[in-house]
Write a protein that holds these residues in place. Structure first.
Motif, short mmCIF file in Angstrom:
data_model
loop_
_atom_site.label_atom_id
_atom_site.label_comp_id
_atom_site.label_asym_id
_atom_site.label_seq_id
_atom_site.Cartn_x
_atom_site.Cartn_y
_atom_site.Cartn_z
N ALA A 151 -4.44 15.08 1.55
CA ALA A 151 -3.49 13.96 1.55
C ALA A 151 -2.28 14.36 0.70
CB ALA A 151 -4.14 12.71 0.97
N HIS A 152 -1.10 13.97 1.17
CA HIS A 152 0.14 14.27 0.48
C HIS A 152 0.94 13.00 0.28
CE1 HIS A 152 -0.06 18.72 1.09
NE2 HIS A 152 -0.90 18.31 2.03
N ARG A 153 1.57 12.89 -0.88
CA ARG A 153 2.40 11.74 -1.19
C ARG A 153 3.70 11.84 -0.39
NH1 ARG A 153 2.08 12.05 -6.47
NH2 ARG A 153 0.49 10.47 -6.57
N LEU A 154 4.09 10.75 0.26
CA LEU A 154 5.33 10.71 1.02
C LEU A 154 6.47 10.35 0.08
CD1 LEU A 154 6.42 10.87 3.92
CD2 LEU A 154 6.09 8.41 4.06
N ALA A 155 7.56 11.11 0.14
CA ALA A 155 8.64 10.90 -0.80
C ALA A 155 9.96 10.52 -0.13
CB ALA A 155 8.85 12.15 -1.65
N GLN A 156 10.19 10.99 1.10
CA GLN A 156 11.48 10.76 1.71
C GLN A 156 11.36 10.51 3.21
OE1 GLN A 156 13.35 14.52 0.17
NE2 GLN A 156 15.11 13.15 0.04
N VAL A 157 12.31 9.78 3.73
CA VAL A 157 12.50 9.63 5.17
C VAL A 157 13.90 10.15 5.44
CG1 VAL A 157 12.64 8.01 7.09
CG2 VAL A 157 11.00 7.61 5.23
N HIS A 199 8.50 16.96 -4.01
CA HIS A 199 8.60 18.31 -4.56
C HIS A 199 7.75 18.48 -5.82
CE1 HIS A 199 11.79 19.30 -1.76
NE2 HIS A 199 12.41 18.17 -2.11
N ASP A 200 7.22 17.38 -6.34
CA ASP A 200 6.43 17.45 -7.57
C ASP A 200 5.13 18.20 -7.32
OD1 ASP A 200 8.38 15.81 -8.61
OD2 ASP A 200 7.21 13.98 -8.28
N GLU A 201 4.58 18.77 -8.39
CA GLU A 201 3.33 19.51 -8.22
C GLU A 201 2.15 18.59 -7.93
OE1 GLU A 201 1.92 20.59 -12.60
OE2 GLU A 201 3.82 21.57 -12.09
N ASP A 202 2.28 17.29 -8.19
CA ASP A 202 1.19 16.36 -7.89
C ASP A 202 1.38 15.67 -6.54
OD1 ASP A 202 3.28 14.70 -8.63
OD2 ASP A 202 2.02 13.34 -9.78
N THR A 203 2.22 16.24 -5.66
CA THR A 203 2.44 15.66 -4.33
C THR A 203 1.18 15.75 -3.48
OG1 THR A 203 4.79 16.05 -4.33
CG2 THR A 203 3.75 15.94 -2.20
N GLN A 204 0.46 16.87 -3.58
CA GLN A 204 -0.82 16.99 -2.87
C GLN A 204 -1.86 16.25 -3.69
OE1 GLN A 204 -1.92 20.71 -0.99
NE2 GLN A 204 -3.97 20.48 -1.82
N LEU A 205 -2.45 15.23 -3.08
CA LEU A 205 -3.32 14.33 -3.82
C LEU A 205 -4.80 14.69 -3.75
CD1 LEU A 205 -1.51 11.10 -2.69
CD2 LEU A 205 -1.33 12.24 -4.90
N ALA A 259 0.85 -1.21 0.00
CA ALA A 259 0.00 0.00 0.00
C ALA A 259 0.88 1.25 0.00
CB ALA A 259 -0.90 0.01 1.22
N PRO A 260 0.49 2.29 -0.77
CA PRO A 260 1.26 3.53 -0.74
C PRO A 260 1.09 4.22 0.62
CG PRO A 260 -0.69 3.78 -2.11
CD PRO A 260 -0.64 2.36 -1.69
N VAL A 261 2.10 4.99 1.02
CA VAL A 261 2.07 5.74 2.27
C VAL A 261 1.78 7.19 1.94
CG1 VAL A 261 3.41 6.46 4.27
CG2 VAL A 261 3.72 4.17 3.32
N ARG A 262 0.84 7.78 2.68
CA ARG A 262 0.50 9.19 2.48
C ARG A 262 0.48 9.91 3.82
NH1 ARG A 262 -4.32 8.27 -1.91
NH2 ARG A 262 -2.94 7.46 -3.52
N ARG A 263 0.75 11.18 3.78
CA ARG A 263 0.65 12.00 4.98
C ARG A 263 -0.71 12.66 4.97
NH1 ARG A 263 5.66 15.83 6.03
NH2 ARG A 263 4.00 17.23 5.52
N ALA A 264 -1.39 12.60 6.09
CA ALA A 264 -2.67 13.28 6.25
C ALA A 264 -2.38 14.60 6.95
CB ALA A 264 -3.62 12.42 7.09
N MET A 265 -2.62 15.67 6.24
CA MET A 265 -2.27 16.99 6.77
C MET A 265 -3.52 17.73 7.24
SD MET A 265 0.97 16.97 6.28
CE MET A 265 1.35 18.66 6.64
#
Length: 96
Positions: free
Chosen positions: A35-41, A59-65, A22-28
């Motif tokens: 929802a935001h796409r998680l890219a780095q730890v 950093h992509d413009e489609d990070t906010q989902l 499953a993809p991991v997303r941050r709930a802001m």
């Protein structure tokens, strides 16, 4: 007042019960729920010398989902679902 912070160990435990594919997303901000796409730890050291881990969005413009699903928003905000108020009929130019 200090706020307890989740540790890496406390994060691993609930994640271990999740589907590993499953993809991991941050709930802001549950009051503007996105929802935001998680890219780095990234691991670093804070101002007190304590090691901390940051979960960063991309950093992509489609990070906010887009908006969070309502059940996620309710779970994060610890409040009941909010419904938009019903629309009132529009007035006409004659005021009727």
């Amino acid at each position: 007042m200090t706020h307890p912070e989740m540790t890496v160990d406390e994060l691993i435990y609930p994640l271990s019960a999740c589907d590993r594919s499953a993809p991991v997303r941050r709930a802001m901000n549950p009051f503007l729920p996105m929802a935001h796409r998680l890219a780095q730890v990234v691991q670093s050291v804070d101002e007190t010398g304590r090691t901390v881990v940051h979960l960063a969005e991309g950093h992509d413009e489609d990070t906010q989902l887009g908006h969070l699903p309502p059940e996620v928003t309710v779970a994060l905000s610890r409040q009941g679902p909010v419904q938009a108020p019903p629309r009132r009929p529009r007035r006409t130019a004659g005021g009727k």
